[in-house]
Design an enzyme around this catalytic site. Structure first.
Site, mmCIF file in Angstrom:
data_model
loop_
_atom_site.group_PDB
_atom_site.id
_atom_site.type_symbol
_atom_site.label_atom_id
_atom_site.label_comp_id
_atom_site.label_asym_id
_atom_site.label_seq_id
_atom_site.Cartn_x
_atom_site.Cartn_y
_atom_site.Cartn_z
ATOM 1 C CG ASP A 57 6.794 2.709 3.090
ATOM 2 O OD1 ASP A 57 7.121 2.882 1.899
ATOM 3 O OD2 ASP A 57 7.309 3.306 4.041
ATOM 4 C CB CYS A 90 20.239 8.607 42.128
ATOM 5 S SG CYS A 90 20.078 9.347 43.765
ATOM 6 C CB CYS A 145 17.007 11.080 45.447
ATOM 7 S SG CYS A 145 17.042 11.940 43.873
ATOM 8 C CE1 TYR A 167 -0.611 -1.590 -5.823
ATOM 9 C CE2 TYR A 167 0.179 -2.524 -3.763
ATOM 10 C CZ TYR A 167 0.405 -1.780 -4.909
ATOM 11 O OH TYR A 167 1.631 -1.243 -5.147
ATOM 12 C CE LYS A 181 3.256 9.839 1.166
ATOM 13 N NZ LYS A 181 4.286 9.583 0.228
ATOM 14 C CB CYS A 233 21.801 12.312 41.915
ATOM 15 S SG CYS A 233 20.013 12.413 41.734
ATOM 16 C CD GLU A 280 -7.136 -1.007 -2.547
ATOM 17 O OE1 GLU A 280 -5.932 -1.000 -2.884
ATOM 18 O OE2 GLU A 280 -8.073 -1.230 -3.340
ATOM 19 C CE LYS A 282 1.348 5.846 -1.661
ATOM 20 N NZ LYS A 282 2.733 5.432 -1.475
ATOM 21 C CB CYS A 316 19.589 14.174 45.946
ATOM 22 S SG CYS A 316 20.328 12.611 45.399
HETATM 23 S S1 IVH Z 1 -2.653 1.498 -6.708
HETATM 24 C C1 IVH Z 1 -3.366 3.012 -10.702
HETATM 25 N N1 IVH Z 1 -2.826 0.592 -4.255
HETATM 26 O O1 IVH Z 1 1.880 3.482 -3.889
HETATM 27 C C2 IVH Z 1 -3.133 2.414 -9.381
HETATM 28 N N2 IVH Z 1 -0.747 1.543 -4.945
HETATM 29 O O2 IVH Z 1 1.886 5.946 -6.362
HETATM 30 C C3 IVH Z 1 -1.693 2.315 -9.040
HETATM 31 N N3 IVH Z 1 1.021 1.452 -3.231
HETATM 32 O O3 IVH Z 1 4.355 3.124 -5.834
HETATM 33 C C4 IVH Z 1 -1.324 1.970 -7.684
HETATM 34 N N4 IVH Z 1 -0.187 0.440 -1.697
HETATM 35 O O4 IVH Z 1 3.614 0.845 -5.234
HETATM 36 C C5 IVH Z 1 -2.031 1.187 -5.155
HETATM 37 N N5 IVH Z 1 -3.131 -0.307 -2.131
HETATM 38 C C6 IVH Z 1 -2.338 0.275 -3.034
HETATM 39 C C7 IVH Z 1 -0.982 0.623 -2.767
HETATM 40 C C8 IVH Z 1 -0.223 1.262 -3.744
HETATM 41 C C9 IVH Z 1 1.004 0.940 -1.992
HETATM 42 C C10 IVH Z 1 2.187 2.126 -3.851
HETATM 43 C C11 IVH Z 1 2.538 1.726 -5.244
HETATM 44 C C12 IVH Z 1 2.976 3.022 -5.893
HETATM 45 C C13 IVH Z 1 2.438 4.079 -5.004
HETATM 46 C C14 IVH Z 1 1.372 4.874 -5.726
#
Ligand code: IVH
Length: 670
Positions: free
Chosen positions: A118, A426, A431, A226, A314, A408, A114, A116, A411
């Site tokens: 932000d 310019c 040039c 999630y 990450k 310039c 999945e 992650k 030139c």
């Molecule tokens: S799972 C036990 N899934 O990432 C499972 N976390 O340290 C706990 N986050 O701050 C989290 N996308 O807010 C999970 N698809 C995703 C995520 C996700 C973002 C964030 C979450 C947490 C950090 C995980």
């Protein structure tokens, strides 16, 4: 429409809830904003006239009038843990192996992979399908109860829908703001002279922490579910089953989540998400990998602070700190002089960066940079890194101002400020860096495709006095001996170059026009001109009016074209080319192409082609790419997220296909 106010109120509430669900969860709205607003106003009106029908759960009551005094604490039903991070493939594979060892089983496992997201982690408690609490993560054990704010977020359903809604469930996920929504908000705030935010995550976190729920209500916050913190009722057997259940209950889930079998598939999926990162509507800072099977999750269990069954891989950071060593100035093809930061080399998102763009003089002033400053830089996608900000607090007093050139650098001609484009320009057509950049562009693959004329050769030939403009290229046949005599040139390379130039005399008209480097005339513009006028002479003779009459041609392009062809120097250059036998081939498209005579419109997200590439393909195969669906449309290509255009096509009986079928018809897939 029902006459009974109670029935109509219930009907309106259902319609608005359904519209919110389609818009925020399915991302496939069916109502226009105006239609939604009309229904909303009708409901507000009815509720005002019939106070007895009021209901705190009504879609009109997302935003209560009161401002909270503070947020009560909320103890999470089970700790909201965080995840261990890994930063590269080797560390990810180590995580796999350690889980294998723990389970004493190294057969390939199924993982949920999945993005992650932000954003800001949230927990939503639903009892009998109703949202009763929303809380932040806090320290993982106790969070802040921000229920009132969360209820203003339209992608958080206030009641779950569908079959099998449990008596109790703690839904966990991420509140976030889409990149485009964030930019639009900041732009509007800037225009209104209000405060702007640094990034979507800060913006989202700050908005949720407001005591006045009117503030988050007016901000484009969204949510993805999630994870889970407990359930009463039937428990989904795997992470992917949880996500499916969430979707069934009307909760938004990340469309890009997928299931992979074995570490290799996860590695491939990670690479894919990293590659498409910039195209996704939300910010992601990595990939979360979870052992899919619930039974295995239980066996793997927890370490002190994080589960053994999940890990966050990450992405490499896109931002870094370094020092501004100097600023140099370069002249582009159009004469614009741009500053470039020379940086102390720093490793960033997989490459060593030693330069960054500074865009223009205004940007320099905005950043308030001094030479010697510590700066924060960012590399987004494949784009050249840019300087985000200086850190004035780190100054030592040895920094010095950046000098903006008045002459310039290519030139020595006096520069002037082009007020429209905040650019230093310019205007000397002779040039050298401009001449060389023009030649390189003219010879580039998408223009005349002359092989053997890159930056170095163009500069060398220009310096040797053999090449002052594109027309001179076609006179090079007479200067073969001079060319061969040049350093780093040999008989063979010169002959290859001359052959390539000879071949380019019959280049298709659109590519020739593109090669001329007329301002505003890019690849698509060239094609539009070539197609509308057929021959170079016709394009040259076109007046403002006939240009403007073309679909997709605006004032700027029409102006640029007429100005270019009116310029005596350009006319002379074209005449010299003509005398040397340059005769661009008239536009034909592909007269028996699969889209011959058809108008094709695109909607929704295309996965394999960019919009521009798709339009280009249609045009290359004899068709026309339209922008809106009408009775004249022959084919609608609809990707995921298609909404009103698809509906319109249906109403008009216009054939609709998906991207794959389109590519098949275009002969690009078998
Ligand atoms: S799972 C036990 N899934 O990432 C499972 N976390 O340290 C706990 N986050 O701050 C989290 N996308 O807010 C999970 N698809 C995703 C995520 C996700 C973002 C964030 C979450 C947490 C950090 C995980």
């Amino acid at each position: 429409m029902s006459k009974d106010p109670a029935r109509r109120v219930a009907e309106l509430r259902d319609l608005l809830r359904e519209a919110d669900h389609r818009y925020y969860v399915l991302d496939d709205p069916e109502l226009t904003d105006a239609q939604y607003d009309a229904l909303y106003r009708e409901l507000v009106d009815l509720e005002a006239r019939h106070p007895e029908l009021d209901d705190p759960d009504s879609p009109t009551h997302r935003v209560p009038g009161e401002v909270a005094a503070g947020f009560p604490s909320f103890p999470h039903p089970s700790p909201m843990v965080s995840l261990d991070n890994v930063l590269d493939e080797a560390a990810f594979r180590e995580w796999v192996v350690s889980a294998d060892r723990f389970l004493k089983d190294d057969s390939p496992r199924t993982y949920s992979v999945e993005p992650k997201i932000d954003g800001v982690g949230l927990e939503l408690i639903y009892e009998h399908g109703l949202l009763v609490v929303a809380a932040t993560r806090g320290d993982g054990f106790v969070g802040e109860d921000i229920t009132t704010n969360a209820k203003t977020i339209r992608s958080i359903p206030r009641r779950l829908r569908g079959k099998g809604v449990p008596a109790y469930v703690a839904v966990r996920g991420e509140a976030y703001v889409r990149k485009a929504d964030f930019e639009a908000f900041n732009r509007a705030a800037e225009e209104a002279g209000e405060r702007t935010f640094q990034n979507p995550r800060n913006f989202c976190a700050g908005s949720l922490r407001q005591l006045d729920p009117g503030i988050p209500a007016a901000r484009p916050i969204r949510f993805f579910a999630y994870a889970q913190g407990g359930i009463e009722g039937e428990k989904p057997a795997s992470q992917s089953a949880w996500l499916a259940a969430y979707a069934r209950w009307g909760l938004p889930t990340v469309p890009e989540a997928s299931v992979a079998v074995g570490a290799d598939e996860v590695v491939a999926r990670h690479a894919e998400l990293l590659a498409t990162r910039e195209d996704l509507p939300y910010e992601l800072d990595g990939v979360v990998i979870k052992v899919d099977d619930g039974g295995l999750q239980e066996r793997l269990g927890m370490r002190s602070r994080s589960p053994r069954w999940a890990v966050a891989w990450k992405f490499p950071p896109r931002r870094a700190f370094t020092r501004l060593r100097d600023v140099d100035w370069s002249v582009g093809r159009t004469g614009v002089v741009t500053p470039r930061a020379i940086l102390e080399p720093v490793f960033l998102a997989g490459v060593t960066v030693s330069h960054a763009t500074l865009h223009n003089v205004d940007e320099l002033a905005r950043l308030g940079l001094l030479i010697g400053d510590e700066v924060e830089i960012e590399r987004a996608g494949d784009v050249i890194p840019k300087v985000l900000r200086a850190l004035p607090e780190k100054r030592t007093g040895k920094e010095r101002p950046i000098e903006v050139p008045s002459l310039c650098p290519g030139c020595g001609t006096g520069l002037h400020r082009d007020p429209e484009r905040v650019a230093l320009r310019c205007d000397n057509f002779a040039c050298p860096p401009q001449v060389v950049a023009h030649l390189v562009h003219f010879a580039s693959r998408k223009a005349l495709d002359i092989r053997g004329l890159g930056d170095k050769q163009a500069a060398q030939f220009h310096e040797a006095g053999l090449l002052d403009d594109a027309a001179d290229l076609f006179a090079l046949v007479d200067r073969r001996e001079d060319l061969v005599a040049l350093e780093r040139q040999g008989e063979k390379s010169v002959d290859n170059l001359l052959a390539s130039i000879e071949e380019a005399k019959a280049v298709p008209l659109d590519r020739f026009l593109f090669g001329l480097g007329i301002r505003e005339v890019g690849e698509r513009g060239s094609r539009i001109l070539a197609r509308a006028f057929g021959s170079l002479d016709e394009v040259a003779a076109a007046d403002h009016e006939s240009l403007l009459a073309l679909d997709e041609v605006g004032d700027a392009l029409a102006d640029a074209v007429t100005t270019w062809f009116a310029e005596p120097r350009n006319r002379d250059m074209l005449a010299r080319m003509k005398a040397r036998g340059v005769a661009p081939t008239p536009w034909e498209g592909q007269s028996d192409g699969p889209f011959q005579g058809l108008t094709v419109v695109f909607t929704g997200k295309l996965e394999r082609l960019s919009r521009d590439e798709a339009k280009t393909l249609v045009e290359a195969l004899g068709g026309r790419a339209g922008s809106s669906v009408s009775a004249k449309t022959d084919l609608l290509v609809a990707g995921p997220g298609a909404g009103s255009k698809r509906k319109k096509a249906e109403e008009l009986g216009v054939a609709t296909v998906d991207e794959e079928e389109f590519l098949r018809r275009a002969g690009r897939l078998t």
